[in-house]
Design a protein around this motif. Structure first.
Motif, PDB file in Angstrom:
ATOM      1  N   ALA A  89     -11.907   6.242  -0.779  1.00  0.00           N
ATOM      2  CA  ALA A  89     -11.052   6.576   0.376  1.00  0.00           C
ATOM      3  C   ALA A  89      -9.866   7.369  -0.189  1.00  0.00           C
ATOM      4  N   SER A  90      -8.659   7.006   0.179  1.00  0.00           N
ATOM      5  CA  SER A  90      -7.485   7.523  -0.535  1.00  0.00           C
ATOM      6  C   SER A  90      -6.350   6.538  -0.323  1.00  0.00           C
ATOM      7  N   GLY A  91      -5.284   6.685  -1.119  1.00  0.00           N
ATOM      8  CA  GLY A  91      -4.199   5.723  -1.077  1.00  0.00           C
ATOM      9  C   GLY A  91      -4.219   4.861  -2.323  1.00  0.00           C
ATOM     10  N   ALA A  92      -3.282   3.923  -2.391  1.00  0.00           N
ATOM     11  CA  ALA A  92      -3.171   3.085  -3.583  1.00  0.00           C
ATOM     12  C   ALA A  92      -2.418   1.814  -3.240  1.00  0.00           C
ATOM     13  N   PHE A  93      -2.394   0.885  -4.175  1.00  0.00           N
ATOM     14  CA  PHE A  93      -1.581  -0.323  -3.968  1.00  0.00           C
ATOM     15  C   PHE A  93      -0.909  -0.722  -5.269  1.00  0.00           C
ATOM     16  N   LEU A 147      -7.133   5.172   7.590  1.00  0.00           N
ATOM     17  CA  LEU A 147      -7.420   5.183   6.149  1.00  0.00           C
ATOM     18  C   LEU A 147      -7.349   3.781   5.562  1.00  0.00           C
ATOM     19  N   ALA A 148      -6.429   2.982   6.102  1.00  0.00           N
ATOM     20  CA  ALA A 148      -6.311   1.597   5.617  1.00  0.00           C
ATOM     21  C   ALA A 148      -7.607   0.843   5.885  1.00  0.00           C
ATOM     22  N   VAL A 149      -8.199   1.066   7.070  1.00  0.00           N
ATOM     23  CA  VAL A 149      -9.468   0.395   7.408  1.00  0.00           C
ATOM     24  C   VAL A 149     -10.588   0.903   6.496  1.00  0.00           C
ATOM     25  N   ALA A 160       0.838  -1.214   0.000  1.00  0.00           N
ATOM     26  CA  ALA A 160       0.000   0.000   0.000  1.00  0.00           C
ATOM     27  C   ALA A 160       0.866   1.255   0.000  1.00  0.00           C
ATOM     28  N   PHE A 161       0.448   2.239  -0.774  1.00  0.00           N
ATOM     29  CA  PHE A 161       1.099   3.550  -0.828  1.00  0.00           C
ATOM     30  C   PHE A 161       0.081   4.610  -0.374  1.00  0.00           C
TER      31      PHE A 161
END
Ligand SMILES: Cc1ncc(COP(=O)(O)O)c(C=O)c1O
Length: 308
Positions: free
Chosen positions: A162-166, A194-196, A26-27
């Motif tokens: 949400a936000s973030g990426a993988f 945020l991960a949740v 995850a980024f």
């Protein structure tokens, strides 16, 4: 150094499962994922073949890697093959999006996979705009084409709200990025909260197919009705580019529609090619029949008054 929590591992595992890849990392954003990944994988001896409409994060990652970059005409597999024929002794990467957000179109992923396989190149696919909506159970267009890329990027900030990426791939890729992707190593990680959130939303997108079906049904209805009004639409699916041509016209049109309560933005060069300024509409699961009717009637009114 530290900060990896069970929440991150759960999210990474779920993301890998979603796209049927062995592992994921995850980024904090899609921008960080693309920048860090391409810069960590390619070097000055290598070749990156990149679609001309790739997102800025892929362009910047390619530049940062210092690899030789050949920009291929949009979706043109023949150019990819030609470019791969020119590769030197280094490694080669073919980089594309699976569903282009400005044109709402897709490459032939099978042909790209074959071109990579026949030359020993790696296939890097950014599924930012496809995941959660397109492909079997929203698993994206690689799954739809039954193509396993070497590197698959997905974001949590689009369909997953949400936000973030993988980045997903084989365990050695993930271990390499863990240690070498500078946007991962030298930046505070995704917060556990945020991960949740990303995990819950990703799970909901998967478990509640009516949302995905609804978004696609809204898109089909809008595309049909707007085409009947004589609008020049492009591509397929939930992103609906309405080609206007002149940037000034696109701006005026967007402003007029916003004044009438329609949330729409004009996209102009250099984000898109000269002469193809457009309005980009996005269909979502939350658009109601009333919303659609309002949009269609408002656009009809604008077109009639000569603005469209
Ligand atoms: C194809 C593509 N990849 C990556 C990104 C960057 O993702 P993020 O907004 O999470 O940085 C975007 C847009 O935001 C995108 O359109």
């Amino acid at each position: 150094v530290s900060g990896e929590r069970p929440e991150h591992r759960v999210l990474e595992q779920a993301a890998a499962e979603l796209v049927r890849m062995p592992a994921a990392i995850a980024f904090t954003s899609g921008y960080a994922a693309n920048l860090g990944t391409l810069a960590a994988l390619a070097g000055p001896e290598d070749l990156i073949v990149s679609d001309e409409l790739n997102h800025a994060s892929l362009i910047d990652g390619a530049r940062l890697s210092r690899a030789r970059v050949i920009v291929m005409p949009h979706l043109d597999v023949r150019s990819v093959k030609r470019a791969l024929g020119e590769r030197g002794s280094g490694r080669a990467f073919v980089v594309t999006e699976s569903y282009f957000s400005m044109d709402a179109d897709s490459p032939d992923l099978r042909e790209l996979r074959e071109a990579c396989d026949s030359t020993g190149a790696a296939l890097v696919v950014d599924e930012a705009h496809a995941l959660g909506v397109l492909g079997p159970a929203g698993r994206g267009l690689c799954a739809d084409a039954d193509v396993a890329p070497d590197v698959l990027i997905g974001t949590f900030g689009k369909a997953f709200g949400a936000s973030g990426a993988f980045v997903a791939g084989c365990p050695s890729l993930i271990a390499w990025l863990w240690n070498r992707a500078r946007t991962f190593v030298f930046s505070t990680g995704l917060s556990p909260a945020l991960a949740v959130a990303a995990h819950c939303n990703m799970q909901a997108a998967f478990d509640e197919p009516h949302r995905r079906n609804r978004a696609l049904a809204v898109a089909a209805t809008l595309r049909n009705a707007l085409t009947k009004l004589g609008l020049r639409l492009q591509g397929y699916g939930h992103i609906i580019p309405w080609i206007v041509g002149d940037p000034g016209d696109a701006m005026r049109l967007a402003e007029d529609l916003r004044g009438r309560g329609i949330q729409v933005r004009a996209i102009r060069p250099p984000s898109v090619r000269a002469g193809t300024a457009r309005l980009r509409l996005t269909a979502t699961a939350q658009h109601t029949a009333t919303d659609m009717e309002r949009l269609i009637n408002t656009v009809a009114c604008v077109v009639k008054s000569g603005l469209g």
